[in-house]
Scaffold this motif. Sequence first.
Motif, PDB file in Angstrom:
ATOM      1  N   ILE A 101     -10.202  -3.089  11.527  1.00 13.48           N
ATOM      2  CA  ILE A 101      -8.815  -3.247  11.983  1.00 13.48           C
ATOM      3  C   ILE A 101      -7.872  -3.667  10.857  1.00 13.48           C
ATOM      4  O   ILE A 101      -6.734  -3.201  10.774  1.00 13.48           O
ATOM      5  N   TRP A 102      -8.304  -4.532   9.942  1.00 12.20           N
ATOM      6  CA  TRP A 102      -7.401  -5.035   8.888  1.00 12.20           C
ATOM      7  C   TRP A 102      -7.014  -3.932   7.911  1.00 12.20           C
ATOM      8  O   TRP A 102      -5.859  -3.841   7.485  1.00 12.20           O
ATOM      9  N   TRP A 117      -4.623  -1.463   9.919  1.00 13.15           N
ATOM     10  CA  TRP A 117      -3.279  -2.011  10.074  1.00 13.15           C
ATOM     11  C   TRP A 117      -2.567  -2.127   8.731  1.00 13.15           C
ATOM     12  O   TRP A 117      -1.371  -1.881   8.620  1.00 13.15           O
ATOM     13  N   ILE A 131       0.952  -0.477   8.082  1.00 19.42           N
ATOM     14  CA  ILE A 131       2.128  -1.317   7.764  1.00 19.42           C
ATOM     15  C   ILE A 131       2.739  -0.889   6.428  1.00 19.42           C
ATOM     16  O   ILE A 131       3.951  -0.766   6.301  1.00 19.42           O
ATOM     17  N   PHE A 148       6.560   0.604   6.086  1.00 24.08           N
ATOM     18  CA  PHE A 148       7.638   0.000   5.299  1.00 24.08           C
ATOM     19  C   PHE A 148       8.032   0.858   4.102  1.00 24.08           C
ATOM     20  O   PHE A 148       9.180   0.819   3.663  1.00 24.08           O
ATOM     21  N   ILE A 196      10.512   3.161   5.680  1.00 18.46           N
ATOM     22  CA  ILE A 196      11.789   2.479   5.959  1.00 18.46           C
ATOM     23  C   ILE A 196      12.573   2.288   4.664  1.00 18.46           C
ATOM     24  O   ILE A 196      13.768   2.560   4.588  1.00 18.46           O
ATOM     25  N   LEU A 197      11.874   1.818   3.625  1.00 21.60           N
ATOM     26  CA  LEU A 197      12.553   1.406   2.394  1.00 21.60           C
ATOM     27  C   LEU A 197      12.903   2.592   1.493  1.00 21.60           C
ATOM     28  O   LEU A 197      13.993   2.658   0.935  1.00 21.60           O
ATOM     29  N   PHE A 198      11.984   3.526   1.355  1.00 20.49           N
ATOM     30  CA  PHE A 198      12.202   4.611   0.396  1.00 20.49           C
ATOM     31  C   PHE A 198      12.634   5.914   1.075  1.00 20.49           C
ATOM     32  O   PHE A 198      12.902   6.905   0.397  1.00 20.49           O
TER      33      PHE A 198
END
Lengths: 123, 334
Positions: free
Chosen positions: A89-90, A93, A97, A101, A104-106
Motif C-alpha cells: 500500500i505505501w 499510494w 500521490i 501532485f 497539479i504542479l507541472f
Amino acid sequence: MVWFNYFLTRQFCMDFFRANSVSDAFQYIYRIFSDINPWTLFDGSLYTLGLEQKECMVLIVSIIILLLVDLVKFRRNQQLDVFLGEQCIWFRWGVLIILFFMTILFGIYGSGYNASQFIYFQF
Amino acid sequence: MIKQNLKSFIKYGILAGIIIIIFLSLQKMVVPRFSSTNIVDGFYQEKENDIDVLFMGSSNMFCTIDPVTLYEGYGIAAYDFGSSSQSLNISYLYLKEALKYQQPKIVVLEMLASNSDSYQKLPEEALRWGFSNLKFSPDKYITLYDELGKIDFEYLSYIFPLLRYKDRWSELSKEDFDYLRSDKTNYDKGFYGSSIITEEEVNFDYYNEKSDFELASSNIMALEKIIDLCSKNNIQLMFFKSPTAKNWNCSMSEAILNYSQKYNITFIDYNEYIDDLKLDLKKDFRDLGHLNITGAQKVTEHMGAYLSGNYQLPNRQLDKQGNSWDTALALRKR
C-alpha cells in the motif's frame, strides 16, 4: 536495437517535419555533423532553447518515470495499474500521490492555457 | 466485516489527510506575497480583543494611517486592516472577518472605494490581494461569488490558489520558504510606509473639479451592511478620505458627506485639510494617489488628535503588562 533504429529514423524525419523548408532540414542535418561542439551540453546554452534548468530537471525526472513504466510493461508484461495493484500500500499510494501532485504542479492548464493552441497549433 | 470496513476507512482517511497536507503546503509555498499578505497574516497574529480602533479600506488607508504613530502620540491601539484596491463589499467582508477575533470600539473606513461600483468586476490583482490571505470562511466565498458572478475554474482558483500560481514553482526562492516558518506579526500594524517622493507634480485641480457623482447602489448596499454590523456590535463608525490628487473630487466628498449626515456618521475629508496639515505637495506624496511616510505622519497626527478628543478611548500606554504596540514602537525606534 530495433528501438534505436526506430528512434534515429524518427528523429531524422522530424527534421523535415519541423523545418520551415526542405533546404532548412538539410541544413540542420549538415550542421549536426559539421558543427560538433559537445561543450554546449554543459555551458548552459541548452537552457536557452526554451526550457530553464529547473524545467529540464522536471523533464528528466518525467522521462525516467516513463522509462520505468515502459520497463514494467515490457519486462513484466503488465499495465501500470495492474503492477501497482500488486504492490504494498505505501508504494502504491506513494506513486499515486507523486503523480497526482506532479500533474497539479507541472500540468499545463489554467488562465494562461488555451486548449485550441495545443501542440499541433502551428500545423 | 465491520473491522474490515473500519480498516479501509482509516486507510483512505490517512491517504486523504496526506494529500490535503501536501496540497496546502504546496499552496502556501507558491502563492506570492502581496502588500496585503503581511497585513492580513499580521492581523491573525494579533492578540484577541486587543484592537481598539480598526482602520479599513484600500491602499489609500494603509498608506495614510500609521498605527504606531497613533500609539506613540495618543496611546491608541489601532490596526490597518485592508487590501489594495479594496471595494466596499470586500471591506464589509474584512469587517466580518475582523469581528471574529476583535471587538474594536471604533471602525474608521477610508472612502476611495465609493467612487466606483462595488460589483463591477474588479481587476484580477485587486481580487487576489483582497481574497488570497483571508482564512477559509463561507462569507469569503459568498463575497467572491458576488464579485465573479459564476462558479468556474477561476472561482475555484481563488479557493485553491495553487491552481493559479502553480507556475511559480520554478521561481521559488529561499525567501518563500523562510516566510512560511517566519513570525507573521506585523510590527507596522498594517501600515505601509514609503520614503519615495513622487517626481510628478501634485496638485488638487482634479479634486476641485465638480462632477455629477452619485453613490452606486451597490456601494450604498455595502455601506448599509457595514453600518448595520457596526451598530449590532456597538461599534462607532467613522469615514475619512485620504489626501489624493487623482480619482477623487469634491463632488464625491459632498456625496459622502450627505450620506454620512443621514446616519450621523463623522466624515473627515483630508483633501480639505491640505494647508492646515501643512502637507508639502513636493515632499509628502509617494505618487498622485498615496502619501509617503512624512505625509502619513501629518495625517495620522490629526487623526489621533481627533479620535482622542471625540471618542472615549483608553490610553493603552498605561497597560500594566505592556502590549504589542509597545513592542512595535520599540522596534520602530531601534
